[in-house]
Design a protein around this motif. Structure first.
Motif, mmCIF file in Angstrom:
data_model
loop_
_atom_site.group_PDB
_atom_site.id
_atom_site.type_symbol
_atom_site.label_atom_id
_atom_site.label_comp_id
_atom_site.label_asym_id
_atom_site.label_seq_id
_atom_site.Cartn_x
_atom_site.Cartn_y
_atom_site.Cartn_z
ATOM 1 N N GLN A 359 0.815 -1.216 0.000
ATOM 2 C CA GLN A 359 0.000 0.000 0.000
ATOM 3 C C GLN A 359 0.848 1.266 0.000
ATOM 4 O O GLN A 359 0.361 2.338 -0.328
ATOM 5 C CB GLN A 359 -0.938 0.005 1.212
ATOM 6 N N GLY A 360 2.135 1.163 0.410
ATOM 7 C CA GLY A 360 3.012 2.323 0.298
ATOM 8 C C GLY A 360 3.635 2.818 1.581
ATOM 9 O O GLY A 360 4.166 3.927 1.631
ATOM 10 N N ARG A 523 -5.569 2.231 0.015
ATOM 11 C CA ARG A 523 -6.290 2.652 -1.193
ATOM 12 C C ARG A 523 -5.716 3.935 -1.788
ATOM 13 O O ARG A 523 -6.440 4.850 -2.180
ATOM 14 C CB ARG A 523 -7.782 2.821 -0.899
ATOM 15 N N GLY A 524 -4.392 4.029 -1.805
ATOM 16 C CA GLY A 524 -3.738 5.146 -2.458
ATOM 17 C C GLY A 524 -3.703 6.434 -1.679
ATOM 18 O O GLY A 524 -3.350 7.481 -2.225
ATOM 19 N N GLY A 525 -4.020 6.375 -0.380
ATOM 20 C CA GLY A 525 -3.994 7.593 0.428
ATOM 21 C C GLY A 525 -3.515 7.322 1.838
ATOM 22 O O GLY A 525 -3.178 6.181 2.200
ATOM 23 N N VAL A 526 -3.446 8.369 2.648
ATOM 24 C CA VAL A 526 -3.052 8.262 4.052
ATOM 25 C C VAL A 526 -4.139 8.924 4.884
ATOM 26 O O VAL A 526 -4.514 10.078 4.636
ATOM 27 C CB VAL A 526 -1.698 8.948 4.320
ATOM 28 N N GLU A 527 -4.640 8.195 5.870
ATOM 29 C CA GLU A 527 -5.693 8.741 6.730
ATOM 30 C C GLU A 527 -5.424 8.353 8.168
ATOM 31 O O GLU A 527 -4.762 7.342 8.439
ATOM 32 C CB GLU A 527 -7.059 8.214 6.283
ATOM 33 N N THR A 565 -5.857 -6.997 2.666
ATOM 34 C CA THR A 565 -6.581 -5.743 2.541
ATOM 35 C C THR A 565 -6.514 -5.161 1.144
ATOM 36 O O THR A 565 -6.728 -3.987 0.949
ATOM 37 C CB THR A 565 -6.028 -4.714 3.540
ATOM 38 N N GLU A 566 -6.203 -6.000 0.140
ATOM 39 C CA GLU A 566 -6.230 -5.527 -1.232
ATOM 40 C C GLU A 566 -7.682 -5.384 -1.690
ATOM 41 O O GLU A 566 -8.570 -6.068 -1.182
ATOM 42 C CB GLU A 566 -5.508 -6.513 -2.149
ATOM 43 N N PRO A 567 -7.976 -4.538 -2.681
ATOM 44 C CA PRO A 567 -9.331 -4.458 -3.206
ATOM 45 C C PRO A 567 -9.760 -5.798 -3.781
ATOM 46 O O PRO A 567 -8.950 -6.630 -4.157
ATOM 47 C CB PRO A 567 -9.208 -3.385 -4.303
#
Length: 654
Positions: A359-360, A523-527, A565-567
């Motif tokens: 995920q990064g 999902r391509g972001g940080v929260e 946790t992949e789509p």
């Protein structure tokens, strides 16, 4: 039952076990603990037959099937799925017998061979293997990729999957969590809790040991001591024993001092000589109890940072990823993994970075550490920011041919050249002394780093970070090669650190003890993640359940738990407007119907084999079943290729 009785074991001149005895009962889940070099891996070698006892007795049931993770790096072009399936030795033997029976044209032999193949689980071998692969963090599109296409850490995950694939009565796991992220670790725990056989585990992860073991065996001073309970129970009992032993030692020292005083005072007097001599003999006979020493080989601390900019850094609509390779055609765009991140990091924050593999997380940390460029946006550093970075692979920052002293000299010169003062003087003797505080003594300061163990390399990286006196620590899996005692020393040092900490780790004990808040990379972001690690584990389980249901609907994975946790795969998504993707979706739907029909045929043949048939009918039904299984395998491969292609197109925004 595994029994060691009065057993001695050597490696070269070193005595690892000295007249040691212990027993392990069937079905027990044993954690094997002790200092590095105490003999844990050598005990595994004794059990698997690589080593043999020097004296004493060792026995285990001869009919037990054993599985363990191969330590060699696999070099093969076969697919990840086929490589893991080959770990099922019983299935491989059954397939070989089917081939031999068909070549012999012996009907009765073929009938028995097909029945054995069915009993070995040929009908669901592929789905079982893929459940293991996905659970350990791989993506659906990687299931049919060649093993050689993966990096070393991922190949070791495939070796672990291969060991889990093998039916066994005894499972040996030596540091199985070293190459895993937290999501894969949670999945592995869930799998091992359901393992029905006897299990021995070597691990430096206390929460993992607590989750999967119910017996602990401690190796120390050539002896094996068995404790009922997991690692935390062992630790409590051990601490109590140490306190009692320390008290006994102190009491013994008083008695020794009293006897020695009597001997010193009266050994020269003829009237008291006989009594003095009896005290000398009593002193000689007295069992010498060793004083209990602290478990950790060393402790350390981070010095107070010279300054604390606030904010430490500001991330403004930044995207993180990798630039195109040097040989890429002109105009090739960078690979973006995380995008549109806007966050500030303030003085004193202690942030744990969570997220599934891929995920990064490491990409985010590498960019902040200046190892990777920002793909878009900005990362604005505070004035006087001084980063201490621990890379996931220590050799990212270490030179294998250089010595610890050479590393420190170069670090000191670079620090001075960049206007920094460092923590201590750059004099060689001072650098030697500083290395000594991290247990690099004597000739070790001139030993090539490439010849050192993983734990020694990790200690050197920590040493270099501490010397720099950072105000922002970026730690990416710092505990992979550290033993439990050194992990405790690191946790204590981090809790006293007065700067800012950003930590990526699968060591939940470390995350719990040093982090106050969590960021979730997904999902391509940080929260922000509004919860604790228990909440995060529940989140992973729910995500895994969702993916498992999606895969079941697509006819891919039937039963084993998949925590990932992949789509969901592309087949479970709504069609995308792109004409190419629509065409692929239509092909995928046709395959789904065809695979469903083949599954029904397979179930019918299996049901027929379970009934009363003649030898000829069994042979013919077995052949038909094998044909259906082969056809199904081909279509499943096509399904995976199509879904992977759709997934790639959607990710690229096609």
């Amino acid at each position: 039952m595994i029994i060691l009785k009065n057993l001695s074991l050597r490696r070269s001149a070193k005595v690892l076990l000295d007249n040691a005895s212990v027993s392990i009962n069937p079905g027990e889940r044993v954690g094997l603990v002790g200092r590095n070099g105490a003999g844990k891996s050598s005990l595994f070698a004794l059990i698997n037959g690589t080593l043999h006892e020097d004296k004493g007795d060792f026995s285990m049931p001869s009919q037990w099937r054993m599985a363990q993770v191969a330590q060699d790096m696999p070099e093969t072009s076969e697919s990840a799925t086929d490589f893991v399936i080959a770990g099922d030795s019983q299935l491989v033997a059954a397939q070989a017998e089917v081939t031999a029976a068909e070549e012999s044209d012996d009907g009765e032999r073929m009938a028995h061979a097909y029945m054995a193949l069915h009993d070995a689980g040929a009908h669901d071998a592929q789905s079982r293997a893929q459940a293991l692969i996905l659970g350990l963090g791989f993506q659906v599109r990687e299931l049919n990729q060649p093993v050689n296409s993966f990096s070393g850490g991922w190949r070791m995950r495939l070796q672990l999957a291969r060991a889990l694939m093998c039916p066994s009565d005894l499972l040996l796991l030596d540091e199985p969590t070293n190459h895993l992220d937290l999501d894969a670790l949670v999945w592995l725990e869930a799998w091992l809790k359901k393992y029905p056989g006897t299990m021995l585990v070597i691990s430096h992860d206390r929460e993992f040991l607590d989750a999967v073991t119910n017996v602990t065996i401690h190796i120390e001073n050539g002896q094996l001591t068995r404790y009922g309970g997991n690692y935390s129970t062992f630790e409590d009992m051990r601490a109590e024993q140490m306190a009692l032993q320390q008290a006994a030692f102190a009491k013994q020292q008083d008695k020794i001092a009293h006897l020695q005083d009597f001997i010193n005072r009266f050994k020269a007097k003829a009237s008291k000589a006989r009594q003095a001599q009896s005290r000398v003999k009593a002193l000689d006979r007295m069992e010498r109890l060793a004083p209990m020493l602290a478990s950790a080989d060393f402790t350390f601390e981070f010095k107070e940072p010279l300054n604390l900019p606030n904010p430490m850094l500001t991330i403004d609509d930044a995207s993180f990823g990798y630039p195109p390779p040097a040989d890429a055609p002109p105009g090739t765009l960078p690979t973006v993994i995380v995008q549109h991140v806007s966050k500030s990091v303030f003085a004193g924050q202690r942030i744990g970075i969570l997220g599934a593999n891929g995920q990064g997380k490491s990409t985010l940390v590498k960019t902040i550490a200046r190892t990777l460029p920002v793909v878009a946006g900005e990362v604005i550093e505070g004035r006087g920011l001084n980063i201490g970075y621990f890379a996931q692979q220590e050799l990212d920052v270490l030179r294998p041919k250089d010595t610890p002293l050479e590393h420190m000299i170069r670090l000191a010169r670079d620090t001075i050249a960049n206007g920094g003062a460092g923590q201590f003087s750059s004099r060689e003797q001072d650098l030697r002394n500083f290395l000594g505080t991290f247990n690099f003594n004597g000739d070790m300061v001139k030993q090539a780093v490439g010849t050192m163990s993983g734990g020694e390399k990790a200690r050197l990286v920590l040493c270099m970070i501490v010397w720099q006196r950072p105000n922002l620590l970026l730690l990416d899996e710092p505990t992979n090669h550290l033993d439990l005692a050194t992990r405790e020393a690191l946790a204590m040092a981090l809790n006293e650190f007065e700067g800012t900490l950003m930590l990526v780790s699968h060591d939940r004990a470390l995350l719990r003890s040093v982090c106050d808040e969590f960021w979730l990379v997904t999902r391509g972001g940080v929260e922000p993640f509004d919860g604790d690690l228990d909440d995060y584990q529940r989140y992973l389980l729910e995500e895994g359940k969702r993916l498992r249901e999606s895969l079941k609907e697509a006819g891919k994975v039937a039963s084993a738990p998949v925590i990932k946790t992949e789509p969901a795969p592309a087949a479970a998504k709504k069609p995308v407007s792109s004409g190419k993707i629509k065409s692929l979706q239509q092909k995928l739907e046709k395959l789904d119907k065809s695979m469903a029909a083949l599954q029904a045929e397979k179930a019918a043949f299996e049901a027929r084999l379970g009934g009363t048939l003649t030898v000829g009918e069994i042979t013919e039904t077995g052949r038909q079943l094998q044909h259906v299984i082969d056809e199904l395998a081909i279509e499943e491969g096509e399904w995976l290729e199509l879904s992977g292609e759709i997934e790639a197109l959607e990710a690229a925004g096609a």
